[in-house]
Design a protein around this motif. Structure first.
Motif, PDB file in Angstrom:
ATOM      1  N   ALA A  82      36.330   1.297  11.591  1.00  0.00           N
ATOM      2  CA  ALA A  82      36.584   2.687  11.214  1.00  0.00           C
ATOM      3  C   ALA A  82      37.867   3.197  11.867  1.00  0.00           C
ATOM      4  O   ALA A  82      38.683   3.862  11.223  1.00  0.00           O
ATOM      5  N   HIS A  83      38.070   2.875  13.149  1.00  0.00           N
ATOM      6  CA  HIS A  83      39.283   3.304  13.850  1.00  0.00           C
ATOM      7  C   HIS A  83      40.528   2.764  13.157  1.00  0.00           C
ATOM      8  O   HIS A  83      41.499   3.490  12.931  1.00  0.00           O
ATOM      9  N   PHE A  84      40.522   1.499  12.810  1.00  0.00           N
ATOM     10  CA  PHE A  84      41.677   0.912  12.144  1.00  0.00           C
ATOM     11  C   PHE A  84      41.935   1.604  10.806  1.00  0.00           C
ATOM     12  O   PHE A  84      43.061   1.980  10.500  1.00  0.00           O
ATOM     13  N   CYS A  85      40.874   1.763  10.015  1.00  0.00           N
ATOM     14  CA  CYS A  85      41.040   2.366   8.683  1.00  0.00           C
ATOM     15  C   CYS A  85      41.548   3.798   8.754  1.00  0.00           C
ATOM     16  O   CYS A  85      42.344   4.214   7.913  1.00  0.00           O
ATOM     17  N   CYS A 138      47.897  12.323   4.333  1.00  0.00           N
ATOM     18  CA  CYS A 138      47.223  13.594   4.604  1.00  0.00           C
ATOM     19  C   CYS A 138      46.593  14.118   3.313  1.00  0.00           C
ATOM     20  O   CYS A 138      47.209  14.110   2.263  1.00  0.00           O
ATOM     21  N   GLY A 139      45.318  14.492   3.398  1.00  0.00           N
ATOM     22  CA  GLY A 139      44.594  15.002   2.240  1.00  0.00           C
ATOM     23  C   GLY A 139      43.952  13.929   1.392  1.00  0.00           C
ATOM     24  O   GLY A 139      43.230  14.236   0.449  1.00  0.00           O
ATOM     25  N   SER A 140      44.188  12.650   1.702  1.00  0.00           N
ATOM     26  CA  SER A 140      43.572  11.582   0.915  1.00  0.00           C
ATOM     27  C   SER A 140      42.142  11.338   1.392  1.00  0.00           C
ATOM     28  O   SER A 140      41.763  11.736   2.477  1.00  0.00           O
ATOM     29  N   ALA A 141      41.358  10.695   0.550  1.00  0.00           N
ATOM     30  CA  ALA A 141      39.970  10.381   0.883  1.00  0.00           C
ATOM     31  C   ALA A 141      39.881   8.913   1.286  1.00  0.00           C
ATOM     32  O   ALA A 141      40.651   8.074   0.825  1.00  0.00           O
ATOM     33  N   ALA A 142      38.914   8.613   2.137  1.00  0.00           N
ATOM     34  CA  ALA A 142      38.693   7.223   2.551  1.00  0.00           C
ATOM     35  C   ALA A 142      37.204   6.923   2.470  1.00  0.00           C
ATOM     36  O   ALA A 142      36.385   7.732   2.885  1.00  0.00           O
TER      37      ALA A 142
END
Length: 182
Positions: free
Chosen positions: A162-165, A173-177
């Motif tokens: 999760a940290h890497f991603c 900025c503003g994108s979803a993951a």
């Protein structure tokens, strides 16, 4: 992981979170051998979750190597790779020991190991679904006081992924993951 002579029920978390699955449908019953000592979770027959058994664990011989620690496992995690392994679908084709991340108490330590006897540790530890393991201490960290063993055992693979991603891959900025099956 000293288990009583009895039966142990294992519930897959994902199955329990599904509203259409009852706990009895999702559970897996395992017989615990009457060893009175150390045990290990292993795959007796690949191809089905029914092939998982709890067996007596051989006693480790000798002292830990210089960087190694011997850990009394308190919690071990099975992840997606373990499921593939049990089902006989591991891409490597190898039947691996179960568990890759866990937490426990250091019983003995090698001469230059980073952790000493009595320390609460967690980290990557191949084949940690057993009572007692030996692991290179450099793959372990101290369990934070605010975490119990079960919570700490869940961190070694999920947190760095999760940290890497989220931090290193630098999403816009503003994108979803969506982090799935980490």
């Amino acid at each position: 992981m000293q288990l009583p002579d009895a039966r142990v029920t294992v519930w897959p978390i994902a199955a329990l979170q599904s509203p259409s699955t009852t706990a009895s449908e999702a559970s897996l019953e395992l017989n615990v051998p009457a060893t009175g000592g150390r045990v290990q979770l292993q795959v007796a027959k690949p191809g089905s979750l029914d092939g998982i058994v709890i067996a007596a664990q051989p006693v480790p011989r000798g002292c830990p190597a210089v960087n190694e620690v011997e850990i009394a496992v308190q919690a071990a995690c099975l992840n997606f790779r373990d499921v593939l392994n049990v089902l006989g679908l591991d891409p490597s084709g190898d039947l691996r020991p179960l568990g890759a991340e866990g937490a426990g108490i250091v019983r003995r330590a090698g001469s230059t190991a980073l952790h000493r006897a009595g320390a609460r540790v967690f980290g990557l530890a191949t084949g940690c679904a057993m009572s007692l393991i030996r692991q290179d201490g450099r793959y372990l960290a101290a369990v934070p006081r605010v975490l119990d063993f079960e919570q700490a055992a869940t961190l070694p693979v999920v947190w760095p992924t999760a940290h890497f991603c989220l931090c290193e891959a630098r999403p816009a900025c503003g994108s979803a993951a969506l982090l799935h099956s980490v």
